[in-house]
Design an enzyme around this catalytic site. Structure first.
Site, PDB file in Angstrom:
ATOM      1  CD  GLU A 270      -0.951   0.258  -4.900  1.00 42.17           C
ATOM      2  OE1 GLU A 270      -1.382  -0.269  -3.857  1.00 42.17           O
ATOM      3  OE2 GLU A 270      -0.465   1.406  -4.943  1.00 42.17           O
TER       4      GLU A 270
ATOM      5  CB  THR B 291       1.107   4.209  -1.970  1.00 50.30           C
ATOM      6  OG1 THR B 291       0.433   3.068  -2.513  1.00 50.30           O
ATOM      7  CG2 THR B 291       1.959   4.850  -3.050  1.00 50.30           C
TER       8      THR B 291
ATOM      9  CG  HIS C 251      -5.632   0.398  -5.098  1.00 50.16           C
ATOM     10  ND1 HIS C 251      -6.957   0.575  -4.759  1.00 50.16           N
ATOM     11  CD2 HIS C 251      -4.905   0.994  -4.120  1.00 50.16           C
ATOM     12  CE1 HIS C 251      -7.028   1.242  -3.623  1.00 50.16           C
ATOM     13  NE2 HIS C 251      -5.799   1.501  -3.211  1.00 50.16           N
TER      14      HIS C 251
ATOM     15  CG  ASP D  24       3.135   0.514  -3.097  1.00 49.81           C
ATOM     16  OD1 ASP D  24       3.074  -0.722  -3.242  1.00 49.81           O
ATOM     17  OD2 ASP D  24       2.149   1.260  -3.233  1.00 49.81           O
ATOM     18  CG  HIS D  25       1.812  -1.108   0.311  1.00 51.24           C
ATOM     19  ND1 HIS D  25       0.715  -1.938   0.203  1.00 51.24           N
ATOM     20  CD2 HIS D  25       1.482   0.045  -0.343  1.00 51.24           C
ATOM     21  CE1 HIS D  25      -0.238  -1.322  -0.473  1.00 51.24           C
ATOM     22  NE2 HIS D  25       0.204  -0.122  -0.824  1.00 51.24           N
TER      23      HIS D  25
END
Length: 654
Positions: free
Chosen positions: A287, A327, A459, A511-512
Site C-alpha cells: 500500500e 489501490t 494508509h 499499488d500506487h
C-alpha cells in the site's frame, strides 16, 4: 439593486448568500497560501483564480437557493411567520448551514491528503461510510471538529438574528410581484450554470494547483458524481475500430506469439521455450510505497531496509510505473494486465465478472487462487470482483454489514487472530500471520497455490501496534512505512522456515505512490513504484531498467516460468521488449497518458490532447507540438481497452 434582489422576505437568503460566499472565499484563500510554493504566482492569475472561483461559488449557491426561493415565492402572504413557516425555515437553515460548514472544513482535510478539491475519490468514499467515518475518527479529533461545526453554525445563526434576517423574513408583506424578481434571478443563474458550465471550465491554468483552487468544492463533488463512469467514445479522441485493433495487435504481440483469430480481439498464444516451472506464487501489494522511499532512488532515511534489501536479492524492476493513483487501479492493472479505463476502475464497474485475469492463467496451470485483504473486502467492490473471477476470499468480514453471497469460498480473519486493527482492517502483521497459516494448509493439499495479498497499514490514520518501531502509532507516514517494513521483515523470516518457501516465488509491487498531486496535469514522478520478483529459482538477481508498467509484471513472471498459455493481456514480458517497445500507461481520473522515454501524450475528456517532453531530473513537462504517430499509439491502447471491456471482449470464452 440589493433591495430588489433581497426584499425583506428574502432576508435569510441574503444572510445565507453572504455566509456562503465568505466561507468559500476563506477556504479558497487558505488553499491558495497553503499551496503557495507550488503556484506560479502572478497578480493577474490571482485575480483570475478568485474571480472565476466567485462565479463557480455563485453557481453552486444557486442550486441551494433556487428551491428555497421558489418556496418563498409560492407561499401566500398570510402564512408568513406561521408555525409551519418557522419550523421549515429554521430547521432547513440550520441543517443546510451545518452541512455547508462541514463541507468547507472537510475540503481542508481532503486537500491535505490529495491536494485536490472534492473529486471521484470523495464520491467513492461516500459509499463506504463505516471505513470513512472510522478513518476520520482515528485520524482527526472528531469530537473537537463537531464542536467547531456546532459553534460555527450557532454563531452564524446568531449573527443572522442580530441582523434581523429571521425577523424580517417572517414579518413583512412582500407580494408575489416583489418576490418574482429574486426568484427568477436564482433560477436564471441555476439554469445558465447547469446547462452551460462544466467543472473543467475552471481549469484555465497550466498549473494544476491553480486549477483546483479555482473550483468550488461542493460543485466539484457533484460534477465528479455525474462523471464517475465516462464512455471513452463520448469524451476522448477516437480512430475507426478496425484500425485500432490492427495496430494494437502489432503493439502487444511478441515475436513468438500466435494470434488466435482475426476479429476484434487481442487473444493469442504466448509461447515460451523450456520446461515449465510451477512454484507457488505469492503476490504482495504494498500500500502506497513509492519508489522514492527506497535508498536505491536516493532516500537516505533508511525507512524500509528490508524492502530495500530486495534490490540485490531479486529481479528488480527499476523503471516500472503504476497505471493510476488508487489501490483499485493497481488491482485492475495487475490482475487484468490492461490499460486503465477512463474515470472508474473495472474493479468497481458492473459486468466485471468472468473476465480473463491472471487468475485464469494460474487456473490453466492447476493452481488454487486466493485473495487476502485485512479489511472488509466489500470496500471498493474488491470481494465481488475477485470472487466473480474465481478467487477465494480471506478478509476481515464486519459483523455489522450484510454481505452479498459470493461465488467462491470466503474465510474470515477471526477476532482471536487480531492483535490490532483500525478503520481499514487488521495491521499488516496480522494479515501476514493469516497468510502463513493458510499457506501451510494449502501446501498440504499438494497443489500449487497463488495468493494475492493487499496490505493496508501505510494508509491514514497511520496506526499500528505500539512497541514495534521507534515512532509512536498514528504519528505520520514515516512511522507507517517503518511498521510496513517491520511486518514485511517478520513475514519473510517466518516464511523461510516453512516447507513451502523454497518452492515459492514472491512478486512484490506497490499499488500506487503515496502522493500523486503535482503542478502538471499528470505528475509523472508520482507513478514510479518498486517492483520485484523474489526467490525465483535458477535466476541470478539483477536490475531491469526498461520502462514498463504494472500490466507487464505477471506476463514477465510467466515468461520466467517458461509458461505457454492463452492470453488476452495488453501487458508483455518485459524481457522481450525492444527499446522501441518500452512504454508506461499512466492515468488519473480523466487524463489518459502514454509515456515513452521523455515523451508523454495525455488524452483529456474533451476529445483533445497535450503532448509534452518530460525532464526526468526536474519532473517538468514542456508542451510540444503533437506527434501524430504518438497520438495514434496512445489512442490504440486506451480505445481498444475500453472497447474490449464494454463489448465483453475480456470475458472468458469470448
Amino acid at each position: 439593486m440589493l433591495k430588489i434582489l433581497f426584499p425583506k422576505r428574502f432576508s435569510l437568503v441574503k444572510a445565507f448568500t453572504a455566509t456562503f460566499l465568505m466561507f468559500a472565499f476563506i477556504i479558497r484563500l487558505t488553499l491558495y497560501f497553503w499551496s503557495f510554493r507550488e503556484i506560479d504566482f502572478s497578480f493577474l492569475n490571482f485575480i483570475k483564480i478568485f474571480g472565476i472561483g466567485f462565479l463557480f461559488d455563485l453557481g453552486c449557491l444557486s442550486y441551494i437557493l433556487t428551491f428555497y426561493s421558489i418556496y418563498l415565492l409560492i407561499l401566500p402572504t398570510k402564512f408568513y411567520g406561521s408555525k409551519l413557516d418557522k419550523i421549515l425555515t429554521n430547521t432547513s437553515y440550520a441543517l443546510v448551514l451545518f452541512f455547508m460548514i462541514f463541507s468547507f472544513l472537510a475540503e481542508l482535510t481532503f486537500w491535505g491528503e490529495y491536494q485536490k478539491r472534492f473529486n471521484f475519490i470523495a464520491v467513492d468514499y461516500l459509499l463506504y461510510t463505516y471505513e470513512v467515518v472510522q478513518n476520520i475518527n482515528q485520524s482527526y479529533p472528531l469530537p473537537f471538529i463537531i464542536g467547531i461545526l456546532i459553534i460555527a453554525t450557532f454563531l452564524s445563526i446568531k449573527i443572522a438574528k442580530k441582523k434581523n434576517a429571521l425577523y424580517d423574513t417572517f414579518n413583512n408583506s412582500d407580494t408575489f410581484s416583489i418576490k418574482i424578481i429574486p426568484t427568477l434571478f436564482w433560477m436564471l443563474i441555476l439554469g445558465g450554470f447547469h446547462l452551460n458550465v462544466k467543472n473543467s471550465q475552471a481549469e484555465k491554468f497550466l498549473n494544476q494547483y491553480e486549477n483546483e483552487i479555482t473550483k468550488s468544492g461542493i460543485y466539484s463533488f457533484f460534477a465528479a458524481y455525474n462523471s464517475n463512469e465516462l464512455n471513452y467514445y463520448d469524451f476522448y479522441k477516437t480512430i475507426p475500430s478496425n484500425t485500432t485493433y490492427k495496430n494494437i495487435k502489432n503493439l502487444v504481440t511478441a515475436k513468438n506469439d500466435s494470434l488466435i483469430d482475426t476479429k476484434k480481439s487481442i487473444k493469442r498464444y504466448i509461447f515460451n521455450e523450456g520446461e515449465e516451472q510451477k512454484p507457488n506464487v505469492i503476490f504482495i501489494g504494498l500500500e502506497s510505497v513509492s519508489a522514492k522511499f527506497m535508498q536505491r532512488f536516493g532516500n537516505e532515511k533508511n525507512i524500509i531496509p528490508t524492502i530495500d534489501s530486495l534490490a540485490k536479492k531479486s529481479i528488480f524492476f527499476t523503471n516500472l510505473q503504476a497505471t493510476g493513483t488508487r489501490t483499485i487501479r493497481g488491482m485492475e492493472a495487475i490482475t487484468l494486465c490492461i490499460p486503465p479505463t477512463p474515470s472508474r476502475s473495472i474493479v468497481k464497474r458492473e459486468n466485471n465478472n468472468n473476465l480473463f485475469t491472471i487468475g485464469e492463467v494460474f487456473k490453466q496451470k492447476g493452481y488454487t487462487r486466493t485473495f487476502f485483504y485485512g479489511g472488509d473486502g466489500h470496500f471498493d467492490n474488491m470481494n465481488n470482483f475477485f470472487s466473480s473471477n474465481g478467487f477465494d476470499i480471506i478478509d476481515r468480514k464486519k459483523k455489522h454489514r450484510l454481505n452479498k453471497k459470493l461465488l467462491t469460498e470466503r474465510i474470515q480473519i477471526t477476532d482471536d487472530e487480531v492483535t490490532f486493527e483500525n478503520a481499514w482492517g487488521v495491521c499488516d502483521g496480522d494479515l501476514y500471520d493469516k497468510v502463513l497459516k493458510e499457506a501451510d494448509k494449502q501446501h498440504k493439499l499438494q497443489k500449487p497455490f497463488f495468493n494475492f495479498i493487499m496490505t493496508s497499514t501505510n494508509h491514514r490514520p497511520f496506526t499500528y501496534p505500539n512497541g514495534m518501531i521507534d515512532i509512536p502509532s498514528g504519528t505520520n507516514r514515516e512511522g507507517a512505512l517503518k511498521y510496513t517494513n517491520w511486518a514485511f521483515d517478520k513475514f519473510f523470516k517466518e516464511a523461510k522456515n516453512k516447507p513451502w518457501f523454497k518452492n515459492t516465488v514472491f512478486v512484490i509491487v506497490s499499488d500506487h505512490c503515496a502522493y500523486s498531486a503535482g503542478r502538471s496535469e499528470i505528475n509523472v514522478e508520482s507513478y514510479h513504484v518498486p517492483a520485484f520478483i523474489y526467490n525465483l529459482q535458477n535466476e541470478t538477481p539483477k536490475e531491469i531498467n526498461k520502462l514498463s508498467s504494472q500490466i507487464d509484471i505477471f506476463p514477465t513472471l510467466f515468461g520466467y516460468l517458461n509458461w505457454t498459455y492463452k492470453s488476452n493481456f495488453f501487458g508483455k514480458d518485459i524481457n522481450t521488449m525492444k527499446p522501441k517497445d518500452e512504454r508506461a500507461l499512466i492515468a488519473n481520473h480523466r487524463k489518459l497518458g502514454l509515456l515513452k522515454g521523455d515523451k508523454l501524450l495525455i488524452l483529456n475528456n474533451h476529445k483533445n490532447q497535450n503532448f509534452y517532453r518530460w525532464e526526468k531530473q526536474t519532473n517538468e513537462l514542456t508542451l510540444q507540438k503533437t506527434d501524430t504517430l504518438f497520438l495514434k499509439e496512445t489512442i490504440f491502447h486506451y480505445q481498444t481497452a475500453f472497447d474490449l471491456f464494454k463489448n465483453e471482449g475480456l470475458k472468458l470464452g469470448y
